[in-house]
Design a protein around this motif. Structure first.
Motif, PDB file in Angstrom:
ATOM      1  N   UNK A  89      32.297  31.453  63.414  1.00  0.00           N
ATOM      2  CA  UNK A  89      31.939  31.450  61.997  1.00  0.00           C
ATOM      3  C   UNK A  89      31.243  32.751  61.584  1.00  0.00           C
ATOM      4  N   UNK A  90      30.888  33.588  62.542  1.00  0.00           N
ATOM      5  CA  UNK A  90      30.285  34.891  62.227  1.00  0.00           C
ATOM      6  C   UNK A  90      30.583  35.835  63.373  1.00  0.00           C
ATOM      7  N   UNK A  91      31.062  37.031  63.038  1.00  0.00           N
ATOM      8  CA  UNK A  91      31.357  38.044  64.049  1.00  0.00           C
ATOM      9  C   UNK A  91      31.228  39.410  63.387  1.00  0.00           C
ATOM     10  N   UNK A  92      30.003  39.940  63.377  1.00  0.00           N
ATOM     11  CA  UNK A  92      29.722  41.184  62.657  1.00  0.00           C
ATOM     12  C   UNK A  92      28.608  41.966  63.351  1.00  0.00           C
ATOM     13  N   UNK A  93      28.377  43.168  62.814  1.00  0.00           N
ATOM     14  CA  UNK A  93      27.277  44.028  63.259  1.00  0.00           C
ATOM     15  C   UNK A  93      26.063  43.786  62.384  1.00  0.00           C
ATOM     16  N   UNK A  94      24.874  43.670  62.994  1.00  0.00           N
ATOM     17  CA  UNK A  94      23.619  43.587  62.259  1.00  0.00           C
ATOM     18  C   UNK A  94      22.690  44.680  62.774  1.00  0.00           C
ATOM     19  N   UNK A 143      31.142  41.156  75.091  1.00  0.00           N
ATOM     20  CA  UNK A 143      30.693  41.794  76.326  1.00  0.00           C
ATOM     21  C   UNK A 143      29.209  42.107  76.214  1.00  0.00           C
ATOM     22  N   UNK A 144      28.523  42.079  77.346  1.00  0.00           N
ATOM     23  CA  UNK A 144      27.084  42.359  77.369  1.00  0.00           C
ATOM     24  C   UNK A 144      26.850  43.801  76.944  1.00  0.00           C
ATOM     25  N   UNK A 145      25.839  43.984  76.069  1.00  0.00           N
ATOM     26  CA  UNK A 145      25.555  45.322  75.593  1.00  0.00           C
ATOM     27  C   UNK A 145      24.079  45.552  75.366  1.00  0.00           C
ATOM     28  N   UNK A 146      23.792  46.631  74.656  1.00  0.00           N
ATOM     29  CA  UNK A 146      22.410  47.037  74.390  1.00  0.00           C
ATOM     30  C   UNK A 146      22.326  47.537  72.945  1.00  0.00           C
ATOM     31  N   UNK A 147      22.885  46.742  72.009  1.00  0.00           N
ATOM     32  CA  UNK A 147      22.994  47.183  70.624  1.00  0.00           C
ATOM     33  C   UNK A 147      21.912  46.533  69.768  1.00  0.00           C
ATOM     34  N   UNK A 148      21.565  47.225  68.681  1.00  0.00           N
ATOM     35  CA  UNK A 148      20.558  46.710  67.760  1.00  0.00           C
ATOM     36  C   UNK A 148      19.199  47.348  67.985  1.00  0.00           C
ATOM     37  N   UNK A 149      18.391  47.371  66.935  1.00  0.00           N
ATOM     38  CA  UNK A 149      17.070  48.005  67.021  1.00  0.00           C
ATOM     39  C   UNK A 149      16.093  47.205  67.872  1.00  0.00           C
ATOM     40  N   UNK A 150      16.316  45.891  68.034  1.00  0.00           N
ATOM     41  CA  UNK A 150      15.360  45.044  68.740  1.00  0.00           C
ATOM     42  C   UNK A 150      15.696  44.864  70.208  1.00  0.00           C
TER      43      UNK A 150
END
Length: 289
Positions: A210-215, A256-263
């Motif tokens: 129901x949601x698949x986006x970049x935040x 896939x496991x990543x390291x994205x986002x400011x937090x």
């Protein structure tokens, strides 16, 4: 008295006095039709004609479609349409209200914000919790045999260990080490699992994306809706393999496991479970060890 009698006789004479109505040919003055009439006959005939006209007009209004053309008269069809529109409007209002609540739950999931002002479920559980000291918990022979059988099946099970919630079976989304547990007091409504970068992230159960986006804060995020009002949330992914609206089966790779986002603090999976708009501890449903 004589004057009154004379007046009555005069009125009677006028009413019953015969008149002749003649229709003539204007050129030859030939008599075509003639009628013998009296004032009383004309009055009675006119009254009957008016009564018949009123009756026919009433029937026309009551039993023919022509009544719809009378100003101020509403047709049965219009009344039916108005009633149907009223029911549809009420239904749409209910659907809109449900949709707004659903979207608000999704926004809460994305923000990681939850305030339960209505009730405290933990207090309800404490209220109805049974004291183990009052129950005989010594295992019986059948229970021991069942435990041994289940342990043997788990030993040779090819799949990862799972925990069932009602009729819904949940699998571990990724293999790794839990770096931070669920902590509602600190508003950490998730379990953080440290894993190798680009390791596959799997769906914990059958469901719909129901949601698949970049935040900005949590990078690539994917949210799935499952049965029984359950939502699973996967944050800080390196990439997303599924799009919104896709139907996914349990164990299928969705990211896939990543390291994205400011937090983010390193390659890991931030995994949440929400049940009917309320966060729950994923460790109560899934064994991450």
């Amino acid at each position: 008295m004589e004057k009154k009698g004379k007046k009555r006789k005069e009125i009677k004479r006028k009413l019953l006095h015969k008149y002749r109505l003649v229709i003539l040919n204007e050129s030859t003055f030939e008599e075509k039709i003639s009628f013998k009439l009296s004032r009383l006959n004309v009055f009675i005939t006119g009254t009957l004609f008016i009564i018949v006209l009123i009756g026919l007009t009433t029937l026309l209004i009551a039993f023919t479609p022509l009544r719809e053309y009378i100003p101020g008269y509403s047709s049965t069809r219009l009344k039916k349409q108005a009633t149907e529109l009223t029911y549809k409007t009420d239904s749409l209002v209910n659907v809109l209200s449900y949709t707004n609540r659903y979207l608000e739950n999704i926004r809460m999931v994305l923000r990681g914000d939850f305030e339960n002002n209505e009730m405290n479920r933990d207090s309800l559980f404490e209220q109805f919790k049974i004291d183990p000291s009052t129950i005989d918990l010594s295992p019986i022979r059948e229970d021991s045999l069942l435990r041994a059988q289940v342990a043997l099946e788990d030993k040779y099970n090819l799949f990862q260990r799972n925990v069932s919630s009602g009729n819904l079976v949940l699998f571990s989304p990724v293999s790794g080490v839990v770096s931070q547990e669920y902590d509602a007091q600190k508003k950490h409504f998730a379990v953080d699992i440290v894993a190798e970068k680009d390791a596959p992230v799997k769906a914990v159960a059958n469901g719909t994306v129901i949601f698949s986006e970049w935040t900005i804060g949590t990078g690539y995020v994917i949210i799935m809706e499952h049965e029984e009002g359950l939502l699973s949330v996967y944050k800080h992914n390196g990439s997303l393999n599924k799009e919104q609206g896709e139907i996914v089966r349990a164990g299928e790779v969705i990211a896939s496991v990543g390291n994205t986002g400011e937090l983010t603090t390193g390659p890991h999976l931030h995994f949440e479970l929400w049940n009917n708009g309320s966060p729950v501890n994923p460790s109560d449903y899934i064994d991450f060890n």
